[in-house]
Write a protein that holds these residues in place. Structure first.
Motif, PDB file in Angstrom:
ATOM      1  N   VAL A  26      -6.943   4.410  -0.100  1.00  0.00           N
ATOM      2  CA  VAL A  26      -7.228   3.561   1.064  1.00  0.00           C
ATOM      3  C   VAL A  26      -6.988   2.088   0.761  1.00  0.00           C
ATOM      4  N   PHE A  27      -7.458   1.629  -0.407  1.00  0.00           N
ATOM      5  CA  PHE A  27      -7.386   0.191  -0.670  1.00  0.00           C
ATOM      6  C   PHE A  27      -6.237  -0.191  -1.575  1.00  0.00           C
ATOM      7  N   PHE A  28      -5.445   0.799  -1.981  1.00  0.00           N
ATOM      8  CA  PHE A  28      -4.347   0.448  -2.866  1.00  0.00           C
ATOM      9  C   PHE A  28      -2.999   0.900  -2.323  1.00  0.00           C
TER      10      PHE A  28
ATOM     11  N   VAL B 126      -5.205  -7.568  -7.359  1.00  0.00           N
ATOM     12  CA  VAL B 126      -5.489  -7.766  -5.930  1.00  0.00           C
ATOM     13  C   VAL B 126      -4.642  -8.888  -5.341  1.00  0.00           C
ATOM     14  N   GLU B 127      -4.402  -9.920  -6.140  1.00  0.00           N
ATOM     15  CA  GLU B 127      -3.724 -11.104  -5.627  1.00  0.00           C
ATOM     16  C   GLU B 127      -2.372 -10.800  -4.974  1.00  0.00           C
ATOM     17  N   VAL B 128      -1.667  -9.781  -5.460  1.00  0.00           N
ATOM     18  CA  VAL B 128      -0.321  -9.576  -4.929  1.00  0.00           C
ATOM     19  C   VAL B 128      -0.304  -8.706  -3.680  1.00  0.00           C
ATOM     20  N   ARG B 129      -1.406  -8.020  -3.369  1.00  0.00           N
ATOM     21  CA  ARG B 129      -1.375  -7.184  -2.157  1.00  0.00           C
ATOM     22  C   ARG B 129      -2.483  -7.636  -1.220  1.00  0.00           C
ATOM     23  N   ILE B 130      -2.709  -8.951  -1.222  1.00  0.00           N
ATOM     24  CA  ILE B 130      -3.922  -9.470  -0.632  1.00  0.00           C
ATOM     25  C   ILE B 130      -3.982  -9.297   0.888  1.00  0.00           C
ATOM     26  N   PHE B 131      -2.889  -9.635   1.615  1.00  0.00           N
ATOM     27  CA  PHE B 131      -2.977  -9.592   3.072  1.00  0.00           C
ATOM     28  C   PHE B 131      -2.981  -8.180   3.634  1.00  0.00           C
ATOM     29  N   PRO B 132      -2.118  -7.298   3.122  1.00  0.00           N
ATOM     30  CA  PRO B 132      -2.219  -5.918   3.608  1.00  0.00           C
ATOM     31  C   PRO B 132      -3.606  -5.327   3.340  1.00  0.00           C
ATOM     32  N   THR B 133      -4.194  -5.620   2.173  1.00  0.00           N
ATOM     33  CA  THR B 133      -5.535  -5.113   1.882  1.00  0.00           C
ATOM     34  C   THR B 133      -6.535  -5.700   2.859  1.00  0.00           C
ATOM     35  N   TYR B 134      -6.372  -6.972   3.156  1.00  0.00           N
ATOM     36  CA  TYR B 134      -7.260  -7.628   4.114  1.00  0.00           C
ATOM     37  C   TYR B 134      -7.183  -6.921   5.463  1.00  0.00           C
ATOM     38  N   PRO B 152     -12.461  -2.806  -2.349  1.00  0.00           N
ATOM     39  CA  PRO B 152     -11.073  -2.973  -2.796  1.00  0.00           C
ATOM     40  C   PRO B 152     -10.972  -3.391  -4.259  1.00  0.00           C
ATOM     41  N   LEU B 153     -12.014  -4.025  -4.792  1.00  0.00           N
ATOM     42  CA  LEU B 153     -11.959  -4.475  -6.182  1.00  0.00           C
ATOM     43  C   LEU B 153     -12.374  -3.367  -7.142  1.00  0.00           C
ATOM     44  N   ILE B 154     -12.967  -2.308  -6.584  1.00  0.00           N
ATOM     45  CA  ILE B 154     -13.384  -1.197  -7.436  1.00  0.00           C
ATOM     46  C   ILE B 154     -12.189  -0.313  -7.783  1.00  0.00           C
ATOM     47  N   ALA B 155     -11.154  -0.368  -6.919  1.00  0.00           N
ATOM     48  CA  ALA B 155      -9.973   0.466  -7.160  1.00  0.00           C
ATOM     49  C   ALA B 155      -9.157  -0.090  -8.316  1.00  0.00           C
ATOM     50  N   SER B 156      -9.509   0.304  -9.525  1.00  0.00           N
ATOM     51  CA  SER B 156      -8.739  -0.150 -10.670  1.00  0.00           C
ATOM     52  C   SER B 156      -8.780   0.912 -11.743  1.00  0.00           C
ATOM     53  N   ALA B 157      -7.771   0.948 -12.563  1.00  0.00           N
ATOM     54  CA  ALA B 157      -7.635   2.064 -13.489  1.00  0.00           C
ATOM     55  C   ALA B 157      -8.167   1.772 -14.878  1.00  0.00           C
ATOM     56  N   THR B 158      -8.422   0.495 -15.170  1.00  0.00           N
ATOM     57  CA  THR B 158      -8.800   0.128 -16.539  1.00  0.00           C
ATOM     58  C   THR B 158      -9.951   0.977 -17.065  1.00  0.00           C
ATOM     59  N   ALA B 159     -11.025   1.064 -16.272  1.00  0.00           N
ATOM     60  CA  ALA B 159     -12.214   1.759 -16.739  1.00  0.00           C
ATOM     61  C   ALA B 159     -11.928   3.250 -16.922  1.00  0.00           C
TER      62      ALA B 159
END
Lengths: 293, 282
Positions: A26-28, B126-134, B152-159
């Motif tokens: 959804v968010f990516f 997040v910075e590069v897909r900022i407006f579509p995410t907004y 939207p900031l939780i969607a990350s793969a690092t963890a």
């Protein structure tokens, strides 16, 4: 690498992975695909008419002198941040590596700027370098420098570079210190017995052995300067004066919020994505090869 | 040390002290400014020793912001920042430890696909897909909500990757023993995997808390109401534009409060922080 022992269940793994997949989709993936799609649309300011224009937005961008200027600004900015940040932190790490006493105290006192938000770091330096009341500007004025970052493009660039380097030094310092401490002391002793002085030992032994760390930090710093410094620029110079500090990320934001040119903003996002992907691939390939010395 | 030369140790201390002085200077000046009156801050040059207004300035901004710039109370902003940082840290850890467990301890169709879909998110900040995410967040009606601020900031793969790496080092014998004893996968997760991951979780928490607290661009877009501002974006709005004078003593008091919590976390949990930093970059 796979586990030999696994559990069996027809539904449990899906339930476990569902939250992350949902948020990722959804968010990516949804926004990322919209960015790709939008980058090929031409929209008027009120979104009344939309037209599919293939790669026209990209062509327009690379013909736009203001976009090319922001490329140049980003290149200058990230080069300065990377070179200055790495040099200063390597210097500090080299000294911290050789002092025996108070090593832990120095380390603690040097790592905390990492935790300061970029925008807050910018505000601190805006205050120090404020042309009328800034403490450091007064010194500069006394030395005959006509310091005013609000009207002088070079001064504005210096301000954002200082704030960006200040915040990143602790990160670089930690990784350099870890790299230095991993170098076997016997190598340095052997060189010293052969009569190599400290400077010679540094350049012929320490520096080459640090090359994996340095390379890793170069990539991290470039990514940092490209993407994570939005807060610094927005909170201090807002891209000015006359676009002197408008980096690529700042321009995406500006075109999206103020100019309301969503097609162009999306095209810029796509170009940025391409840059990040390239940097990441370069980094992974290099780490896989573990860097040959 | 290879050679024993006292002056070299001395020069080392001097360089380090100089470095620390430069690093500390902006904070010291900010702290001094935050304890002065408006007139004192605007005198040229400003006093270089702390004044007497510490309690008054901090109390003022916490209760009702600045008088010339934004009037949003900083107390509320600090609370928002805290909630945002906690939700991001806890949310990231929770969803990624579960998905890493699924990827490592189960074989299921689409496992590789899921793995790659998560992997790709590593690459795009997040910075590069900022407006579509907004736009997505706006369409879902999440503007000015904590969910919009954090999801939207939780969607990350690092963890996820960190936990995957760690689970691979847990000996197979433990899972085997658990199975022989009749424990199901979730029992194994609670009684074996979770306790073993304690240090990794703590290290990751430190990194993610700082990351969440310091977000700037995303809260700037997603919050429109003053009572949803985070402290990091609130500061800039206190700097009055145009002809109005900026109340720097209040701006600096806010800046000090904005940087203190994450700095305290890093300094107090230094060992975990360094560990987290090194692990998330692997």
């Amino acid at each position: 690498m796979e586990k030999r022992v696994v559990f069996r269940s027809s539904w449990l793994p899906y339930a476990l992975i569902a939250p992350q997949m949902a948020i990722t989709l959804v968010f990516f993936f949804w926004p990322a695909s919209q960015a790709l799609w939008q980058s090929m649309l031409l929209q008027d300011a009120f979104a009344a008419k939309t037209q599919f224009v293939w790669f026209d937005n990209f062509k327009d961008l690379f013909a736009d002198p203001r976009y090319l200027a922001s490329f140049r600004v980003t290149a200058v900015f990230s080069t300065l941040v990377t070179v200055l940040g790495l040099t200063l932190s390597l210097l500090l790490a080299a000294f911290a590596d050789r002092v025996v006493r108070f090593g832990a105290v120095y380390k603690t006192l040097l790592i905390w700027p990492y935790a300061v938000a970029t925008a807050v770091a910018a505000i601190l330096f805006v205050f120090l370098l404020n042309p009328t009341i800034g403490v450091v500007s007064l010194l500069l004025h006394a030395m005959g420098v006509d310091w005013n970052y609000l009207i002088n493009p070079t001064h504005a660039m210096i301000l954002v570079v200082i704030a960006a380097v200040w915040k990143q030094i602790s990160y670089n310092f930690l990784f350099f210190l870890a790299g230095l401490q991993a170098i076997p002391k016997s190598l340095l002793e052997a060189a010293a017995i052969d009569g190599a002085g400290p400077a010679r030992r540094f350049w012929t032994i320490v520096f080459p052995l640090l090359s994996p760390t340095t390379f890793f930090l170069v990539v991290v710093n470039i990514v940092y300067a490209f993407f994570d410094t939005f807060g610094i620029i927005d909170a201090s110079t807002s891209g000015g004066p006359v676009q002197a500090t408008t980096t690529l990320v700042f321009k995406v934001y500006q075109d999206g919020t103020q100019a309301m040119d969503l097609g162009s903003s999306a095209a810029q996002s796509v170009i940025l994505m391409a840059i990040v992907v390239t940097l990441t691939v370069v980094q992974f390939r290099f780490i896989e090869r573990k860097v040959q010395y | 040390m290879v050679e024993h030369r006292p002056w070299r140790a001395l020069s080392g201390h001097l360089v380090l002290l100089l470095g620390i002085a430069v690093v500390v200077l902006p904070i010291y000046v900010a702290f001094v400014a935050s304890t002065l009156t408006f007139d004192q801050v605007t005198t040229v040059p400003m006093p270089m020793t702390p004044g007497t207004q510490l309690v008054k300035n901090y109390g003022d901004v916490i209760a009702h912001g600045s008088t010339l710039g934004s009037r949003a109370p900083v107390g509320r902003m600090l609370w928002n920042s805290f909630v945002m940082a906690m939700l991001i840290a806890v949310g990231k850890i929770a969803i990624s430890i579960l998905s890493a467990f699924a990827i490592v301890y189960f074989r299921f169709p689409l496992r590789r696909t899921c793995f790659w879909l998560i992997f790709v998110t590593l690459m795009l900040p997040v910075e590069v897909r900022i407006f579509p995410t907004y736009k997505v967040v706006a369409d879902l009606g999440l503007i000015d909500t904590y969910a919009g601020l954090t999801l939207p900031l939780i969607a990350s793969a690092t963890a996820t990757f960190l936990f995957r790496q760690f689970f691979m080092t847990i000996p197979d014998e433990l899972a085997e023993a658990a199975r022989i004893d009749g424990a199901g996968p979730m029992r194994f997760f609670w009684d074996v995997v979770l306790p073993l991951s304690r240090t990794s979780i703590a290290a990751l928490f430190v990194i993610m808390f700082v990351y969440g607290w310091n977000q700037y661009l995303w809260p700037l877009l997603v919050t429109t109401r003053e009572d949803m501002y985070t402290v990091v974006i609130g500061i800039k709005r206190m700097i009055a534009g145009g002809d109005q004078a900026t109340e720097w003593q209040l701006v600096m008091a806010t800046a000090m409060m904005a940087l203190l919590p994450p700095v305290a976390v890093v300094v107090l949990m230094q060992r975990l922080f360094v560990r987290g930093l090194v692990e998330t970059e692997k």
